[in-house]
Write a protein that holds these residues in place. Sequence first.
Motif, PDB file in Angstrom:
ATOM      1  N   ASP A 207      10.115 -16.906   8.690  1.00  0.00           N
ATOM      2  CA  ASP A 207      10.357 -15.788  10.381  1.00  0.00           C
ATOM      3  C   ASP A 207      11.025 -14.371   9.531  1.00  0.00           C
ATOM      4  N   LEU A 208      11.899 -15.124   8.903  1.00  0.00           N
ATOM      5  CA  LEU A 208      13.092 -13.724   8.420  1.00  0.00           C
ATOM      6  C   LEU A 208      11.972 -12.605   7.001  1.00  0.00           C
ATOM      7  N   LEU A 209      11.008 -13.258   6.539  1.00  0.00           N
ATOM      8  CA  LEU A 209      10.530 -12.555   5.624  1.00  0.00           C
ATOM      9  C   LEU A 209       9.326 -12.449   6.376  1.00  0.00           C
ATOM     10  N   GLY A 210       9.098 -12.488   7.745  1.00  0.00           N
ATOM     11  CA  GLY A 210       7.766 -11.826   8.078  1.00  0.00           C
ATOM     12  C   GLY A 210       7.234 -12.166   8.078  1.00  0.00           C
ATOM     13  N   ARG A 211       7.251 -13.831   8.188  1.00  0.00           N
ATOM     14  CA  ARG A 211       5.931 -14.505   9.287  1.00  0.00           C
ATOM     15  C   ARG A 211       4.856 -14.500   8.118  1.00  0.00           C
ATOM     16  N   THR A 212       3.431 -13.259   8.736  1.00  0.00           N
ATOM     17  CA  THR A 212       2.924 -13.382   7.819  1.00  0.00           C
ATOM     18  C   THR A 212       2.635 -12.851   6.977  1.00  0.00           C
ATOM     19  N   ARG A 213       1.238 -12.790   5.864  1.00  0.00           N
ATOM     20  CA  ARG A 213       0.877 -11.346   5.207  1.00  0.00           C
ATOM     21  C   ARG A 213       0.162 -10.450   5.564  1.00  0.00           C
ATOM     22  N   ARG A 214       0.751  -9.244   5.144  1.00  0.00           N
ATOM     23  CA  ARG A 214       0.563  -8.012   5.889  1.00  0.00           C
ATOM     24  C   ARG A 214       0.174  -7.427   4.674  1.00  0.00           C
ATOM     25  N   ASP A 215      -1.458  -7.095   5.024  1.00  0.00           N
ATOM     26  CA  ASP A 215      -2.175  -6.508   3.997  1.00  0.00           C
ATOM     27  C   ASP A 215      -1.709  -4.918   4.516  1.00  0.00           C
ATOM     28  N   PRO A 216      -1.789  -3.807   3.474  1.00  0.00           N
ATOM     29  CA  PRO A 216      -2.143  -2.115   3.779  1.00  0.00           C
ATOM     30  C   PRO A 216      -3.104  -2.360   4.743  1.00  0.00           C
ATOM     31  N   ASP A 217      -3.983  -1.308   5.228  1.00  0.00           N
ATOM     32  CA  ASP A 217      -4.945  -1.189   5.755  1.00  0.00           C
ATOM     33  C   ASP A 217      -5.895  -0.159   5.005  1.00  0.00           C
ATOM     34  N   LEU A 218      -6.993  -0.915   4.589  1.00  0.00           N
ATOM     35  CA  LEU A 218      -7.727  -0.270   4.268  1.00  0.00           C
ATOM     36  C   LEU A 218      -9.122  -0.462   4.945  1.00  0.00           C
ATOM     37  N   SER A 219      -9.449  -0.047   6.292  1.00  0.00           N
ATOM     38  CA  SER A 219     -10.114  -0.862   7.001  1.00  0.00           C
ATOM     39  C   SER A 219     -11.320   1.350   6.660  1.00  0.00           C
ATOM     40  N   VAL A 220     -10.604   2.066   6.101  1.00  0.00           N
ATOM     41  CA  VAL A 220     -11.502   3.282   6.755  1.00  0.00           C
ATOM     42  C   VAL A 220     -11.810   4.125   5.903  1.00  0.00           C
ATOM     43  N   ARG A 221     -12.353   4.743   5.649  1.00  0.00           N
ATOM     44  CA  ARG A 221     -12.766   5.676   4.058  1.00  0.00           C
ATOM     45  C   ARG A 221     -13.129   6.145   4.459  1.00  0.00           C
ATOM     46  N   PRO A 222     -12.263   7.165   3.158  1.00  0.00           N
ATOM     47  CA  PRO A 222     -11.971   6.738   2.718  1.00  0.00           C
ATOM     48  C   PRO A 222      -9.941   6.365   3.657  1.00  0.00           C
ATOM     49  N   SER A 223      -9.613   5.188   2.908  1.00  0.00           N
ATOM     50  CA  SER A 223      -7.646   4.709   3.349  1.00  0.00           C
ATOM     51  C   SER A 223      -7.481   5.515   2.507  1.00  0.00           C
TER      52      SER A 223
ATOM     53  N   THR B  88       3.928   2.233  -9.108  1.00  0.00           N
ATOM     54  CA  THR B  88       3.799   1.379  -8.384  1.00  0.00           C
ATOM     55  C   THR B  88       2.171   2.064  -7.778  1.00  0.00           C
ATOM     56  N   ALA B  89       2.099   3.351  -7.953  1.00  0.00           N
ATOM     57  CA  ALA B  89       0.453   3.685  -7.575  1.00  0.00           C
ATOM     58  C   ALA B  89      -0.399   3.462  -8.452  1.00  0.00           C
ATOM     59  N   ALA B  90      -0.102   3.258  -9.695  1.00  0.00           N
ATOM     60  CA  ALA B  90      -0.712   2.575 -10.928  1.00  0.00           C
ATOM     61  C   ALA B  90      -0.809   1.171 -10.795  1.00  0.00           C
ATOM     62  N   LYS B  91       0.082   0.879 -10.073  1.00  0.00           N
ATOM     63  CA  LYS B  91      -0.393  -0.930  -9.942  1.00  0.00           C
ATOM     64  C   LYS B  91      -1.064  -1.231  -9.326  1.00  0.00           C
ATOM     65  N   LEU B  92      -1.161  -0.480  -8.320  1.00  0.00           N
ATOM     66  CA  LEU B  92      -2.084  -0.277  -6.645  1.00  0.00           C
ATOM     67  C   LEU B  92      -3.340  -0.036  -7.124  1.00  0.00           C
ATOM     68  N   ALA B  93      -3.202   0.379  -7.737  1.00  0.00           N
ATOM     69  CA  ALA B  93      -5.017   1.719  -8.390  1.00  0.00           C
ATOM     70  C   ALA B  93      -6.039   0.112  -9.016  1.00  0.00           C
TER      71      ALA B  93
ATOM     72  N   GLY C   7     -10.625  -5.519  -7.153  1.00  0.00           N
ATOM     73  CA  GLY C   7     -11.224  -5.858  -5.891  1.00  0.00           C
ATOM     74  C   GLY C   7     -12.441  -4.973  -5.182  1.00  0.00           C
ATOM     75  N   GLY C   8     -12.988  -4.305  -6.325  1.00  0.00           N
ATOM     76  CA  GLY C   8     -14.188  -3.506  -6.605  1.00  0.00           C
ATOM     77  C   GLY C   8     -13.915  -2.458  -5.874  1.00  0.00           C
ATOM     78  N   ARG C   9     -12.649  -1.947  -5.454  1.00  0.00           N
ATOM     79  CA  ARG C   9     -12.748  -0.529  -4.273  1.00  0.00           C
ATOM     80  C   ARG C   9     -12.306   0.490  -5.947  1.00  0.00           C
ATOM     81  N   ASN C  10     -13.013   1.551  -5.280  1.00  0.00           N
ATOM     82  CA  ASN C  10     -13.275   2.725  -6.203  1.00  0.00           C
ATOM     83  C   ASN C  10     -11.532   3.680  -5.975  1.00  0.00           C
ATOM     84  N   VAL C  11     -11.100   3.946  -6.735  1.00  0.00           N
ATOM     85  CA  VAL C  11      -9.363   4.819  -6.013  1.00  0.00           C
ATOM     86  C   VAL C  11      -9.423   5.788  -6.465  1.00  0.00           C
ATOM     87  N   LEU C  12      -8.541   6.624  -6.083  1.00  0.00           N
ATOM     88  CA  LEU C  12      -8.209   7.752  -6.407  1.00  0.00           C
ATOM     89  C   LEU C  12      -6.886   7.772  -6.478  1.00  0.00           C
TER      90      LEU C  12
END
Length: 443
Positions: free
Chosen positions: A84-100, A115-120, A126-131
């Motif tokens: 609970d302290l750590l936030g309970r459930t895993r939360r992903d950034p919201d990538l539901s629209v294009r472009p997110s 981190t920007a490069a790591k995220l890219a 994961g198959g996404r086209n990242v800018l």
Amino acid sequence: MFDALSSSLQRVFKKLRGYGKLSERNVQEAMREVRVALLEADVHYEVVRDFTARVREQCMGEAVLDSITPGQQVVKRVHEALVDLLGRTRRDPDLSVRPSTVMLLGLHGSGKTTTAAKLARHWKKGGRNVLLVAADIRRPAAVEQLSILAGQVGCEVVTPQAGERVPAIGRRALAAARERAADVVVFDTGGRFQIDEELVAELKDLHEAVEPRNVILVVDAAIGQESVNVAQSFHKELGLTGIIMTKLDGDARGGAALSMHAVTGCPIVMVGVGEKLAELEPFHPDRMASRILGMGDVVGLVEKAQEAIDLKDMAELEKRLRKDSFDLDDFLKQIRQMRKAFGFDSLLEMLPIGNEARAAIRGRGGEDMTRFAKQAEAILSSMTRKERRRPKLIDGSRRRRIAAGSGTEVSDVNELLRRFDQARKMAKRIGKLSKRMPGGLLP
Ligand SMILES: Nc1nc2c(ncn2[C@@H]2O[C@H](COP(=O)(O)OP(=O)(O)OP(=O)(O)O)[C@@H](O)[C@H]2O)c(=O)[nH]1
Ligand SMILES: [Mg+2]
């Protein structure tokens, strides 16, 4: 990073498990020790107070005190409270629209550009086209740094034109993203040693121009409690949707990570665990809690294996496991892959073996592992193909011949065959586990 905390908590629990029956006094005492352990790990004192109060209250009831395994029950309550302290459930950034859109912000040197490069890299896998967008105009070197990293990741980057201001870059990047049908746009911004008006104004300008779906603070775990204050201030100014903690591989005591969610209400979405671009991990509160309590992270281990191991080989291995024909050739392949796949340390971290065993293995050193792998390769290459296919053939005289051929002792050959047996059993278990997971081990 949680080593010290982890060890102290495990000491408390070991004592608890030792009692056949728990009294209220035992629980009181244990909670006092948990409190000290958390404070020593630099967890915010109010967070500690609430945490121990909650667990103490839960443990005083009959359900715990009168159970047949009271020690285990306390550990379970502590585990739940930690999750609970750590936030309970895993939360992903919201990538539901294009472009997110993902706007990264944070203090100087916190790890935004990395981190920007790591995220890219992560999303690209994961198959996404990242800018990527270099929206740090103050330092030309920053643009250069992001461009180089983008090159390594293999994704495009939008860089500022002469005299261009941050909001203009933002708008131009959005247009470029639409044109290129990018799925995700990550904005790297400039940092300061402190949060000042100028920085906040610049970030707000960019925020207004691109209306980012995700506003993620990148914060250095090594600055301890201060990182929680930083997060609170940025949250007040810009409304964060998530936090990425970096440098969790360092010797920070971990209190910041434990206090972050409780104090800010923002989820930790990822963590940086090294300088390399692959060293970014999704943050799972339950797994992190298990790691802290020395229960290991078996799911994480399987996932890491999934990412690193050659999928073709893996499919082949699964087939062979099913037919129960895992042989020494497979073992050799496995040893090579394991060596390549994980650093010895991260593998060790994830194994559910408790801190003491971990320290003992570490004491013997990663060299042991490397030496074993090298020796194993030598021994295995001294076997005939038939022997590798049918290890049962390897009797005493063959063992002597193999030892001589590989410049090792018969005892080394025996040890290798013993480990092979273990690996085969382990592989069988993973095989079974993969069958229980939807879609198997393969993505
Ligand atoms: N050990 C470790 N180092 C990291 C991690 N993330 C970033 N770094 C290092 O931290 C240093 C600063 O990283 P940057 O990405 O340049 O930080 P920044 O926030 O962009 O810095 P500014 O643009 O100057 O504000 C670099 O040396 C990175 O390699 C991490 O998770 N672990
Ligand atoms: Mg930077």
